[in-house]
Design a protein around this motif. Structure first.
Motif, PDB file in Angstrom:
ATOM      1  N   THR A 190       0.830  -1.182   0.064  1.00 58.81           N
ATOM      2  CA  THR A 190      -0.049  -0.130  -0.097  1.00 58.81           C
ATOM      3  C   THR A 190       1.014   1.291   0.008  1.00 58.81           C
ATOM      4  O   THR A 190       0.618   2.150  -0.882  1.00 58.81           O
ATOM      5  N   ALA A 191       1.584   1.309   0.999  1.00 60.24           N
ATOM      6  CA  ALA A 191       2.438   2.510   1.002  1.00 60.24           C
ATOM      7  C   ALA A 191       3.403   2.594  -0.212  1.00 60.24           C
ATOM      8  O   ALA A 191       3.936   3.911  -0.674  1.00 60.24           O
ATOM      9  N   THR A 192       4.102   1.601  -0.605  1.00 62.79           N
ATOM     10  CA  THR A 192       4.930   1.469  -2.027  1.00 62.79           C
ATOM     11  C   THR A 192       4.328   1.864  -3.147  1.00 62.79           C
ATOM     12  O   THR A 192       4.774   2.710  -4.059  1.00 62.79           O
ATOM     13  N   LEU A 193       3.351   1.069  -3.460  1.00 59.53           N
ATOM     14  CA  LEU A 193       2.481   1.434  -4.717  1.00 59.53           C
ATOM     15  C   LEU A 193       1.614   2.895  -4.720  1.00 59.53           C
ATOM     16  O   LEU A 193       1.990   3.639  -5.868  1.00 59.53           O
ATOM     17  N   LEU A 194       1.481   3.308  -3.684  1.00 55.83           N
ATOM     18  CA  LEU A 194       0.858   4.558  -3.760  1.00 55.83           C
ATOM     19  C   LEU A 194       1.861   5.494  -3.920  1.00 55.83           C
ATOM     20  O   LEU A 194       1.594   6.598  -4.522  1.00 55.83           O
ATOM     21  N   GLY A 195       3.111   5.184  -3.558  1.00 50.53           N
ATOM     22  CA  GLY A 195       4.104   6.175  -3.778  1.00 50.53           C
ATOM     23  C   GLY A 195       4.769   6.138  -5.274  1.00 50.53           C
ATOM     24  O   GLY A 195       5.271   7.076  -5.961  1.00 50.53           O
ATOM     25  N   LEU A 196       4.539   4.944  -5.781  1.00 50.63           N
ATOM     26  CA  LEU A 196       5.156   4.773  -7.181  1.00 50.63           C
ATOM     27  C   LEU A 196       3.989   4.912  -8.495  1.00 50.63           C
ATOM     28  O   LEU A 196       4.218   5.181  -9.619  1.00 50.63           O
ATOM     29  N   VAL A 197       2.831   4.388  -8.203  1.00 53.07           N
ATOM     30  CA  VAL A 197       2.058   4.328  -9.298  1.00 53.07           C
ATOM     31  C   VAL A 197       1.714   5.554 -10.339  1.00 53.07           C
ATOM     32  O   VAL A 197       1.933   5.729 -11.367  1.00 53.07           O
ATOM     33  N   PRO A 198       1.775   6.769  -9.593  1.00 54.50           N
ATOM     34  CA  PRO A 198       1.527   7.830 -10.662  1.00 54.50           C
ATOM     35  C   PRO A 198       2.547   7.974 -11.496  1.00 54.50           C
ATOM     36  O   PRO A 198       2.477   8.368 -12.747  1.00 54.50           O
ATOM     37  N   ILE A 199       4.179   7.989 -11.124  1.00 56.38           N
ATOM     38  CA  ILE A 199       5.065   8.116 -11.972  1.00 56.38           C
ATOM     39  C   ILE A 199       5.134   7.138 -13.197  1.00 56.38           C
ATOM     40  O   ILE A 199       5.614   7.180 -14.060  1.00 56.38           O
ATOM     41  N   VAL A 200       4.897   5.960 -12.549  1.00 63.31           N
ATOM     42  CA  VAL A 200       4.915   4.462 -13.421  1.00 63.31           C
ATOM     43  C   VAL A 200       3.765   4.614 -14.456  1.00 63.31           C
ATOM     44  O   VAL A 200       4.271   4.477 -15.628  1.00 63.31           O
ATOM     45  N   LYS A 201       2.710   4.957 -14.007  1.00 63.59           N
ATOM     46  CA  LYS A 201       1.620   5.040 -15.127  1.00 63.59           C
ATOM     47  C   LYS A 201       1.824   6.185 -16.052  1.00 63.59           C
ATOM     48  O   LYS A 201       1.403   6.004 -17.196  1.00 63.59           O
ATOM     49  N   GLN A 202       2.393   7.304 -15.825  1.00 63.40           N
ATOM     50  CA  GLN A 202       2.666   8.324 -16.621  1.00 63.40           C
ATOM     51  C   GLN A 202       3.921   7.750 -17.544  1.00 63.40           C
ATOM     52  O   GLN A 202       3.891   8.649 -18.626  1.00 63.40           O
ATOM     53  N   GLY A 203       4.464   6.918 -17.568  1.00 65.69           N
ATOM     54  CA  GLY A 203       5.718   6.545 -18.256  1.00 65.69           C
ATOM     55  C   GLY A 203       6.850   7.270 -18.107  1.00 65.69           C
ATOM     56  O   GLY A 203       7.778   7.114 -18.685  1.00 65.69           O
ATOM     57  N   TRP A 204       7.123   7.994 -16.890  1.00 68.58           N
ATOM     58  CA  TRP A 204       8.407   9.020 -16.886  1.00 68.58           C
ATOM     59  C   TRP A 204       9.238   8.063 -15.897  1.00 68.58           C
ATOM     60  O   TRP A 204      10.347   8.437 -15.758  1.00 68.58           O
ATOM     61  N   ALA A 205       8.862   6.844 -15.369  1.00 68.39           N
ATOM     62  CA  ALA A 205      10.002   6.274 -14.525  1.00 68.39           C
ATOM     63  C   ALA A 205      10.730   5.044 -15.362  1.00 68.39           C
ATOM     64  O   ALA A 205      10.007   4.273 -16.156  1.00 68.39           O
ATOM     65  N   ASP A 206      11.797   5.015 -15.058  1.00 64.34           N
ATOM     66  CA  ASP A 206      12.660   3.818 -15.751  1.00 64.34           C
ATOM     67  C   ASP A 206      12.263   2.655 -14.710  1.00 64.34           C
ATOM     68  O   ASP A 206      12.885   2.647 -13.665  1.00 64.34           O
ATOM     69  N   THR A 207      11.339   1.790 -15.235  1.00 61.41           N
ATOM     70  CA  THR A 207      10.850   0.708 -14.151  1.00 61.41           C
ATOM     71  C   THR A 207      12.156  -0.398 -13.880  1.00 61.41           C
ATOM     72  O   THR A 207      11.976  -1.084 -12.804  1.00 61.41           O
ATOM     73  N   SER A 208      13.192  -0.358 -14.772  1.00 63.35           N
ATOM     74  CA  SER A 208      14.243  -1.242 -14.279  1.00 63.35           C
ATOM     75  C   SER A 208      15.178  -0.848 -13.119  1.00 63.35           C
ATOM     76  O   SER A 208      15.914  -1.623 -12.609  1.00 63.35           O
ATOM     77  N   SER A 209      14.983   0.363 -12.280  1.00 62.70           N
ATOM     78  CA  SER A 209      15.732   1.089 -11.934  1.00 62.70           C
ATOM     79  C   SER A 209      15.216   1.285 -10.231  1.00 62.70           C
ATOM     80  O   SER A 209      15.871   1.701  -9.215  1.00 62.70           O
ATOM     81  N   ILE A 210      13.850   0.621  -9.844  1.00 61.74           N
ATOM     82  CA  ILE A 210      13.238   0.840  -8.679  1.00 61.74           C
ATOM     83  C   ILE A 210      13.790   0.122  -7.606  1.00 61.74           C
ATOM     84  O   ILE A 210      14.048  -1.023  -7.705  1.00 61.74           O
ATOM     85  N   ILE A 211      14.252   0.789  -6.567  1.00 59.78           N
ATOM     86  CA  ILE A 211      14.654   0.373  -5.388  1.00 59.78           C
ATOM     87  C   ILE A 211      13.746   1.018  -4.203  1.00 59.78           C
ATOM     88  O   ILE A 211      13.599   2.028  -3.993  1.00 59.78           O
ATOM     89  N   VAL A 212      13.271  -0.136  -3.392  1.00 58.00           N
ATOM     90  CA  VAL A 212      12.461   0.241  -2.276  1.00 58.00           C
ATOM     91  C   VAL A 212      12.908  -0.109  -0.903  1.00 58.00           C
ATOM     92  O   VAL A 212      13.382  -1.386  -0.583  1.00 58.00           O
ATOM     93  N   ASP A 213      13.328   0.895  -0.268  1.00 61.57           N
ATOM     94  CA  ASP A 213      13.826   0.642   1.190  1.00 61.57           C
ATOM     95  C   ASP A 213      12.735   1.015   2.216  1.00 61.57           C
ATOM     96  O   ASP A 213      12.397   2.085   2.381  1.00 61.57           O
ATOM     97  N   ALA A 214      12.064  -0.143   2.629  1.00 55.12           N
ATOM     98  CA  ALA A 214      10.703   0.098   3.601  1.00 55.12           C
ATOM     99  C   ALA A 214      11.084  -0.219   5.007  1.00 55.12           C
ATOM    100  O   ALA A 214      11.873  -1.201   5.405  1.00 55.12           O
ATOM    101  N   LYS A 215      10.321   0.423   5.823  1.00 56.08           N
ATOM    102  CA  LYS A 215      10.621   0.040   7.244  1.00 56.08           C
ATOM    103  C   LYS A 215       9.234   0.241   8.062  1.00 56.08           C
ATOM    104  O   LYS A 215       8.429   1.000   7.721  1.00 56.08           O
ATOM    105  N   SER A 216       8.923  -0.931   8.978  1.00 56.89           N
ATOM    106  CA  SER A 216       7.714  -1.051   9.760  1.00 56.89           C
ATOM    107  C   SER A 216       7.828  -1.146  11.271  1.00 56.89           C
ATOM    108  O   SER A 216       8.896  -1.638  11.622  1.00 56.89           O
ATOM    109  N   GLY A 217       7.044  -0.715  11.760  1.00 55.60           N
ATOM    110  CA  GLY A 217       6.775  -0.873  13.320  1.00 55.60           C
ATOM    111  C   GLY A 217       6.363  -2.290  13.498  1.00 55.60           C
ATOM    112  O   GLY A 217       5.974  -3.055  12.516  1.00 55.60           O
ATOM    113  N   VAL A 218       6.793  -2.767  14.568  1.00 60.46           N
ATOM    114  CA  VAL A 218       6.822  -4.125  14.999  1.00 60.46           C
ATOM    115  C   VAL A 218       5.127  -4.752  14.960  1.00 60.46           C
ATOM    116  O   VAL A 218       5.272  -6.089  14.721  1.00 60.46           O
ATOM    117  N   SER A 219       4.200  -3.828  15.105  1.00 63.12           N
ATOM    118  CA  SER A 219       2.941  -4.446  15.168  1.00 63.12           C
ATOM    119  C   SER A 219       2.568  -5.109  13.575  1.00 63.12           C
ATOM    120  O   SER A 219       1.611  -6.054  13.703  1.00 63.12           O
TER     121      SER A 219
END
Length: 349
Positions: free
Chosen positions: A156-185
């Motif tokens: 949810t967090a990652t896709l909402l961050g990425l979808v607009p730029i990917v859908k628009q065709g501005w992103a080089d989709t071979s370059s995507i790196i996601v560094d995600a951090k979560s609370g213990v819950s």
């Protein structure tokens, strides 16, 4: 006055189930008629969650499809992975609406699911029926549907961050790196070293490196949006806090664009969507700023030296990443305003 929609929650003793209870208790169109737990049937819910004493139904029900049918119109499945795959078809077949908060119906390929989740996949016929409920992206498909697969918290967090730029065709989709951090819950209420105070306090660790089960879910949606296969690098970390996900995303741009153009793109994409807030230029969100709410806050920074865009996306993993998005999907499913029962501000500090 019209009758309220009757809701059952299966897996009511987990964090996701208890969050659904909290949210649905104040929903104007819903009545909780059954809280269900296979492991604690017959016991008071308040035994495990004293804060719910005298607030919800006294006793936890067992899983009984016929009884659930008699008492409910919609069922939220907040059970562990591997349970919903067998249970959801039974509930659907007796005419109930189902919103699955587990991961059993998110992946279209049963083979991919089995490889990443290490469970037997659901029946392909029911995988095909499930609508992927990322509300801000696929909300039109959710409307009027009867079977929703709720997205995972990291996706949810990652896709909402990425979808607009990917859908628009501005992103080089071979370059995507996601560094995600979560609370213990995010690990649930089960006991384990990762939830042990003396292990996590003053600690910060990566886990499931290149093996997290949410990887193919993110890739599947990005591929659908981009119209081509997308493969990402996805690394998850555990932070010594209770709630929250912060996803830091790096993506190269195909052509030159200004930061202002990118911020405008995101604002246009999410225009009219109550729960995604795009930050002003030069400002980035923190998990505390969405705590206890259904918001996803997104900040954007373009490094003109490298042509790389950094996206910061934050959510509360139990609300927008689970129960809140499930209620949002229910609202869309039923034709109600999607913010019904969710229009509250974050808790701060």
């Amino acid at each position: 006055m019209s009758m309220k929609l009757r809701a059952a929650i299966i897996g009511a003793t987990g964090y996701g189930g208890v969050e659904l209870i909290r949210l649905l208790l104040t929903h104007p169109h819903v009545e909780i008629t059954s809280v269900i737990s296979s492991s604690n049937a017959g016991a008071p819910l308040a035994d495990g969650y004293p804060h719910l004493n005298q607030i919800v139904l006294d006793k936890l029900d067992a899983i009984d499809v016929e009884l659930i049918k008699q008492k409910s119109d919609v069922v939220f499945l907040a059970a562990p992975h591997g349970v919903a795959s067998g249970l959801a078809p039974q509930l659907i077949d007796v005419g109930l609406k189902v919103i699955d908060v587990s991961g059993d119906f998110r992946l279209q390929s049963g083979e991919t699911y089995e490889r990443w989740y290490k469970h037997k996949p659901a029946d392909p016929a029911y995988l095909a029926k499930a609508i992927y409920g990322l509300a801000e992206v696929f909300g039109e498909e959710v409307k009027g549907s009867t079977f929703i697969s709720n997205p995972g918290c990291y996706p949810t967090a990652t896709l909402l961050g990425l979808v607009p730029i990917v859908k628009q065709g501005w992103a080089d989709t071979s370059s995507i790196i996601v560094d995600a951090k979560s609370g213990v819950s995010g690990a649930g209420r089960g006991l384990g070293l990762t939830a042990h105070f003396s292990e996590m306090n003053e600690n910060f660790l990566a886990y499931k490196v290149n093996k997290h089960q949410h990887t193919p879910e993110i890739e599947q949606v990005l591929g659908r949006v981009a119209g081509e296969e997308v493969v990402i690098t996805f690394t998850t970390h555990l932070v010594p806090m209770t709630r929250g996900i912060l996803s830091t995303i790096y993506v190269n741009l195909k052509q030159k664009h200004t930061e202002d153009e990118i911020i405008d793109l995101y604002r246009q994409y999410y225009e009219g969507r109550r729960f995604v807030r795009i930050r002003e230029k030069g400002k980035w969100p923190a998990t505390k700023e969405v705590w206890g709410s259904n918001y996803c806050d997104i900040g954007l920074s373009l490094d003109e030296r490298t042509g790389r865009l950094t996206i910061i996306s934050v959510i509360d993993n139990i609300v927008k990443g689970a129960g809140g998005q499930a209620v949002q999907n229910l609202n869309l499913m039923m034709g109600w305003d999607e913010a019904t029962g969710l229009a509250f501000t974050p808790v701060y500090p």
